[in-house]
Design an enzyme around this catalytic site. Structure first.
Site: not given
Ligand code: NAD
Ligand code: UD1
Length: 309
Positions: A144, A188, A120, A31, A148, A272, A75, A52
């Site tokens: 994004y 969020v 995603s 990471d 994905k 978007g 990642a 990276d």
């Molecule tokens: P996160 O940002 O906490 O985790 C992603 C990790 O990747 C971070 O720790 C970041 O430091 C690391 N990273 C980013 N760029 C990198 C690089 N170039 N080299 C090495 N490490 C790098 O996010 P998360 O919520 O834990 O998401 C994990 C995975 O799940 C991601 O692929 C994200 O797109 C996917 N995902 C998350 C959600 C969600 O709701 N959280 C939803 C759909 C998909």
């Molecule tokens: C999130 C995940 C993305 C994942 C996707 C799957 C994160 C950062 N993003 O995106 O990795 O692929 O779900 O559905 O984990 N919002 C506010 N105020 C804020 C932040 C967000 O109003 O300060 C709104 C956003 O505009 C959006 C909603 O909350 O409408 C959710 O935002 P966010 O948590 O970034 O999620 P996604 O864009 O759905």
């Protein structure tokens, strides 16, 4: 004991996965800490490389010397909004690094048991057909989502074309402990938690009517482990709760759970942004998996964690 590589393992979902795997597996994490935090994994016995994943010579060496059974590819630059601002930089991480890893595995016949890629719900876009089944039409609307979708297809094709045991999952909106709240691009509910705790003002993009399928991280981790051990490959699973909740409604529930009121300032919707999101999780249920955490229980657990920080 299996040997497991988690890319992005210091991040939110990756570190929760590492905690679940570490007792029975040898866990290696890469990471770059762009969003992840060392503290997320400092209490467990893992090998950690702050690096990276786009550095292919580093990754090739690690893959060749690591003898991994399982690779969980998490990642990514996980913010949709960030990808709209930095399409090329995020593409290198969100797609090219994934393909580079798959290609190294293929060219060197690495005997892995499973490569799991985390895609995603963003790939579904805004077509008005709900709930989203895995075979629904896709409409990737942001860099994004495009990356994905492409990486997920590469992952699946590497099984179909070359026999590498791969699988992909599409997370919906995951929440819970260890999500970094400190970037404007953070998930969020991590931002809402921080604002509730510190009495800061939350910026609401849009009118709060946008919906998401929020799923607690413990359910997600259990689903990941289960899917990684299945004999099947070359397919994609939704991972979600199967319930649709508007942003305003989850904020109201969180206010009740925390006993606090959120200060809100409204701004225009983000470019978007998706308006509605809800998953059909029957494919997940068919493999014997049921999400266990209701929204109220998940928010309660998350809030007590947040207060303990
Ligand atoms: P996160 O940002 O906490 O985790 C992603 C990790 O990747 C971070 O720790 C970041 O430091 C690391 N990273 C980013 N760029 C990198 C690089 N170039 N080299 C090495 N490490 C790098 O996010 P998360 O919520 O834990 O998401 C994990 C995975 O799940 C991601 O692929 C994200 O797109 C996917 N995902 C998350 C959600 C969600 O709701 N959280 C939803 C759909 C998909
Ligand atoms: C999130 C995940 C993305 C994942 C996707 C799957 C994160 C950062 N993003 O995106 O990795 O692929 O779900 O559905 O984990 N919002 C506010 N105020 C804020 C932040 C967000 O109003 O300060 C709104 C956003 O505009 C959006 C909603 O909350 O409408 C959710 O935002 P966010 O948590 O970034 O999620 P996604 O864009 O759905």
């Amino acid at each position: 004991m299996s040997k497991v590589l988690i890319t992005g393992g210091a991040g939110f979902i990756g570190s929760n996965l590492a905690h679940a795997l570490v007792d029975n597996n040898e866990v290696v994490i890469v990471d770059d800490l762009s969003m992840g935090k060392k503290e997320n994994i400092s209490d467990i016995d893992v090998t950690f490389y702050q690096h990276d994943v786009c550095d292919s010579s580093f990754m090739h060496r690690l893959l060749s010397e690591g003898h991994f059974d399982y690779i969980f590819y998490l990642a990514a630059v996980s913010s949709v909004a960030d990808s709209v601002v930095r399409p090329l930089e995020t593409h290198l991480v969100n797609q090219e690094s994934v393909l580079d890893t798959l290609e190294y595995i293929r060219q060197n016949n690495l005997p892995i048991k499973k490569f799991l890629f985390t895609s995603s719900a963003a790939v579904y876009g805004n077509y008005p057909d709900f709930p989203k089944r895995e075979d629904a039409r896709v409409q990737p609307l942001t860099p994004y989502a495009i990356d994905k979708y492409a990486s997920e297809r590469f992952t699946i094709d590497y099984n179909k074309l070359y026999g590498i045991p791969t699988v992909a999952v599409r997370f919906f909106n995951v929440y819970g402990p260890r999500q970094n709240p400190n970037s404007p691009y953070s998930g969020v509910l991590s931002i809402v938690s921080k604002c509730l705790k510190n009495d800061d003002t939350f910026v609401l993009y849009g009118d709060g009517s946008q919906t998401r399928d929020f799923v607690y991280v413990e359910d997600v981790v259990n689903a990941l482990i289960k899917i990684s051990h299945l004999k099947i490959a070359s397919t994609v699973f939704n991972i979600a709760n199967g319930k649709e909740t508007s942003l305003m409604s989850i904020i109201n529930t969180y206010e009740t759970v925390s006993g606090k009121q959120l200060k809100v300032k409204k701004e225009d919707s983000r470019n978007g942004d998706i308006q509605r999101s809800i998953a059909d999780i029957s494919k997940l249920k068919k493999i014997g998996f049921e999400p266990r955490w209701s929204l109220v229980d998940g928010l309660q657990k998350y809030w007590s964690y947040y207060l303990s920080l």
